[in-house]
Design a protein around this motif. Structure first.
Motif, PDB file in Angstrom:
ATOM      1  N   UNK A  97       0.837  -1.198   0.000  1.00  0.00           N
ATOM      2  CA  UNK A  97       0.000   0.000   0.000  1.00  0.00           C
ATOM      3  C   UNK A  97       0.870   1.245   0.000  1.00  0.00           C
ATOM      4  N   UNK A  98       0.477   2.241  -0.805  1.00  0.00           N
ATOM      5  CA  UNK A  98       1.199   3.499  -0.817  1.00  0.00           C
ATOM      6  C   UNK A  98       2.368   3.547  -1.786  1.00  0.00           C
ATOM      7  N   UNK A  99       2.472   2.536  -2.658  1.00  0.00           N
ATOM      8  CA  UNK A  99       3.566   2.520  -3.647  1.00  0.00           C
ATOM      9  C   UNK A  99       3.172   3.211  -4.942  1.00  0.00           C
ATOM     10  N   UNK A 100       1.910   3.582  -5.065  1.00  0.00           N
ATOM     11  CA  UNK A 100       1.446   4.225  -6.287  1.00  0.00           C
ATOM     12  C   UNK A 100       0.834   3.266  -7.284  1.00  0.00           C
ATOM     13  N   UNK A 101       0.443   2.083  -6.817  1.00  0.00           N
ATOM     14  CA  UNK A 101      -0.105   1.056  -7.717  1.00  0.00           C
ATOM     15  C   UNK A 101      -1.312   1.547  -8.490  1.00  0.00           C
ATOM     16  N   UNK A 102      -2.298   2.078  -7.780  1.00  0.00           N
ATOM     17  CA  UNK A 102      -3.567   2.436  -8.423  1.00  0.00           C
ATOM     18  C   UNK A 102      -3.426   3.580  -9.417  1.00  0.00           C
ATOM     19  N   UNK A 103      -2.742   4.660  -9.011  1.00  0.00           N
ATOM     20  CA  UNK A 103      -2.600   5.809  -9.918  1.00  0.00           C
ATOM     21  C   UNK A 103      -1.786   5.420 -11.155  1.00  0.00           C
ATOM     22  N   UNK A 104      -0.761   4.608 -10.951  1.00  0.00           N
ATOM     23  CA  UNK A 104       0.051   4.149 -12.072  1.00  0.00           C
ATOM     24  C   UNK A 104      -0.752   3.236 -12.987  1.00  0.00           C
ATOM     25  N   UNK A 105      -1.485   2.296 -12.392  1.00  0.00           N
ATOM     26  CA  UNK A 105      -2.279   1.348 -13.179  1.00  0.00           C
ATOM     27  C   UNK A 105      -3.342   2.071 -14.015  1.00  0.00           C
ATOM     28  N   UNK A 106      -3.967   3.084 -13.429  1.00  0.00           N
ATOM     29  CA  UNK A 106      -4.978   3.852 -14.165  1.00  0.00           C
ATOM     30  C   UNK A 106      -4.364   4.538 -15.381  1.00  0.00           C
ATOM     31  N   UNK A 107      -3.192   5.145 -15.187  1.00  0.00           N
ATOM     32  CA  UNK A 107      -2.529   5.867 -16.281  1.00  0.00           C
ATOM     33  C   UNK A 107      -2.078   4.907 -17.378  1.00  0.00           C
TER      34      UNK A 107
ATOM     35  N   UNK B 217     -11.728 -11.236 -21.065  1.00  0.00           N
ATOM     36  CA  UNK B 217     -11.458 -10.781 -22.434  1.00  0.00           C
ATOM     37  C   UNK B 217     -10.082 -10.144 -22.595  1.00  0.00           C
ATOM     38  N   UNK B 218      -9.315 -10.113 -21.518  1.00  0.00           N
ATOM     39  CA  UNK B 218      -7.981  -9.501 -21.513  1.00  0.00           C
ATOM     40  C   UNK B 218      -8.080  -7.997 -21.824  1.00  0.00           C
ATOM     41  N   UNK B 219      -6.945  -7.370 -22.156  1.00  0.00           N
ATOM     42  CA  UNK B 219      -6.954  -5.928 -22.364  1.00  0.00           C
ATOM     43  C   UNK B 219      -7.271  -5.189 -21.085  1.00  0.00           C
ATOM     44  N   UNK B 220      -6.711  -5.699 -19.950  1.00  0.00           N
ATOM     45  CA  UNK B 220      -6.998  -5.071 -18.658  1.00  0.00           C
ATOM     46  C   UNK B 220      -5.705  -4.821 -17.874  1.00  0.00           C
ATOM     47  N   UNK B 221      -5.795  -3.849 -16.979  1.00  0.00           N
ATOM     48  CA  UNK B 221      -4.740  -3.590 -16.003  1.00  0.00           C
ATOM     49  C   UNK B 221      -5.404  -3.708 -14.637  1.00  0.00           C
ATOM     50  N   UNK B 222      -4.881  -4.583 -13.792  1.00  0.00           N
ATOM     51  CA  UNK B 222      -5.453  -4.746 -12.458  1.00  0.00           C
ATOM     52  C   UNK B 222      -4.346  -4.660 -11.413  1.00  0.00           C
ATOM     53  N   UNK B 223      -4.624  -3.925 -10.353  1.00  0.00           N
ATOM     54  CA  UNK B 223      -3.638  -3.839  -9.279  1.00  0.00           C
ATOM     55  C   UNK B 223      -4.210  -4.382  -7.985  1.00  0.00           C
ATOM     56  N   UNK B 224      -3.322  -4.879  -7.139  1.00  0.00           N
ATOM     57  CA  UNK B 224      -3.746  -5.425  -5.856  1.00  0.00           C
ATOM     58  C   UNK B 224      -2.583  -6.032  -5.116  1.00  0.00           C
ATOM     59  N   UNK B 225      -2.843  -7.168  -4.458  1.00  0.00           N
ATOM     60  CA  UNK B 225      -1.798  -7.842  -3.687  1.00  0.00           C
ATOM     61  C   UNK B 225      -1.606  -9.293  -4.097  1.00  0.00           C
ATOM     62  N   UNK B 226      -2.587  -9.845  -4.797  1.00  0.00           N
ATOM     63  CA  UNK B 226      -2.454 -11.250  -5.220  1.00  0.00           C
ATOM     64  C   UNK B 226      -2.866 -11.437  -6.681  1.00  0.00           C
ATOM     65  N   UNK B 227      -2.751 -10.384  -7.475  1.00  0.00           N
ATOM     66  CA  UNK B 227      -3.216 -10.456  -8.862  1.00  0.00           C
ATOM     67  C   UNK B 227      -2.322 -11.390  -9.689  1.00  0.00           C
ATOM     68  N   UNK B 228      -1.012 -11.216  -9.567  1.00  0.00           N
ATOM     69  CA  UNK B 228      -0.093 -12.045 -10.346  1.00  0.00           C
ATOM     70  C   UNK B 228       0.123 -13.438  -9.795  1.00  0.00           C
ATOM     71  N   UNK B 229      -0.237 -13.648  -8.526  1.00  0.00           N
ATOM     72  CA  UNK B 229      -0.024 -14.962  -7.909  1.00  0.00           C
ATOM     73  C   UNK B 229      -1.282 -15.816  -7.858  1.00  0.00           C
ATOM     74  N   UNK B 230      -2.444 -15.180  -7.677  1.00  0.00           N
ATOM     75  CA  UNK B 230      -3.685 -15.944  -7.489  1.00  0.00           C
ATOM     76  C   UNK B 230      -4.745 -15.640  -8.548  1.00  0.00           C
ATOM     77  N   UNK B 231      -5.045 -14.364  -8.757  1.00  0.00           N
ATOM     78  CA  UNK B 231      -6.143 -14.006  -9.661  1.00  0.00           C
ATOM     79  C   UNK B 231      -5.789 -14.313 -11.115  1.00  0.00           C
ATOM     80  N   UNK B 232      -4.644 -13.789 -11.566  1.00  0.00           N
ATOM     81  CA  UNK B 232      -4.203 -14.026 -12.949  1.00  0.00           C
ATOM     82  C   UNK B 232      -2.755 -14.509 -12.983  1.00  0.00           C
ATOM     83  N   UNK B 233      -2.505 -15.756 -12.535  1.00  0.00           N
ATOM     84  CA  UNK B 233      -1.124 -16.264 -12.570  1.00  0.00           C
ATOM     85  C   UNK B 233      -0.595 -16.396 -13.995  1.00  0.00           C
TER      86      UNK B 233
END
Length: 225
Positions: free
Chosen positions: A12-22, A123-139
């Motif tokens: 939290x606080x690394x800038x994930x959301x603002x960066x992901x949106x851009x 459908x892909x073409x998405x950017x998602x940020x969180x804490x387990x996106x690359x490990x659990x949601x979309x490995x």
């Protein structure tokens, strides 16, 4: 160019959301804020006095809420709706921030949110940020980024965000909240915060916003070819 999934995890606080949106805007992708989903659940539990230690109450709460995303036509900014009501500002306050890690660690909550996230990303073409996106949601995500930053710098960023919303907290209070959330997020039994083995680590302590965005866009374009 083929469409890919971009998974951005980190503290939290690394800038994930603002960066992901851009990044999503620049690529013409859909941005999905997984953290906002957990914040919306937390808000609902607080509003309806749902005890996270009582499984049947948690299950009942999850069955009674609906989370959706809608763009504000006036500025194009994505807003979070809880049961048809815009809760974008409410979910960003300290009341929710102080409880979201506690609610997010619940197995039933994570199961429900991961299921919804996977549906949204089919459908892909998405950017998602969180804490387990690359490990659990979309490995299987084609690009995984893990963001870190110095704790004090993260606290200063979060304090500034809160001040802009009229919430006045000392730097120590904000820092303690972040440290507590880090501990819960990394030590929880279900989907803990970890760096995926194939994720690219990005320390944002001394990177400006434009550098964060441009780096991820370049990495994404390499994987689209």
């Amino acid at each position: 160019m083929k469409k890919i999934i971009i998974a951005i995890d980190g503290y939290s606080g690394c800038g994930k959301s603002t960066t992901a949106k851009a990044v999503a805007r620049a690529l013409g992708y859909t941005y999905l804020d997984s953290g906002a989903m957990y914040r919306a659940v937390t808000l609902y539990f607080l509003q309806h006095f749902i005890n996270p230690d009582v499984p049947k109450d948690v299950k009942r709460g999850l069955q009674s809420l609906d989370i959706s995303f809608h763009n504000d036509n006036s500025n194009g900014i994505q807003q979070v709706y809880l049961n048809g009501i815009n809760v974008e500002e409410e979910i960003r306050g300290m009341q929710v921030s102080s409880k979201v890690s506690e609610i997010s660690k619940l197995g039933e909550v994570r199961k429900a949110m991961v299921e919804k996230q996977r549906k949204l990303g089919k459908k892909k073409g998405i950017v998602m940020d969180g804490r387990d996106i690359g490990t659990v949601v979309f490995p299987e995500a084609e690009l995984k980024v893990f963001m870190t930053a110095d704790t004090t710098i993260r606290a200063e960023r979060r304090q500034k965000e809160l001040l802009e919303k009229g919430e006045m907290l000392s730097l120590n209070e904000v820092k303690e909240n972040l440290e507590r959330r880090d501990a819960i997020d990394t030590k929880r039994e279900v989907s803990p915060l970890l760096k995926a083995s194939d994720a690219i680590e990005m320390d944002t302590s001394y990177l400006d916003f434009e550098e964060q965005v441009s780096t991820i866009i370049e990495l994404a374009k390499e994987r689209m070819n």
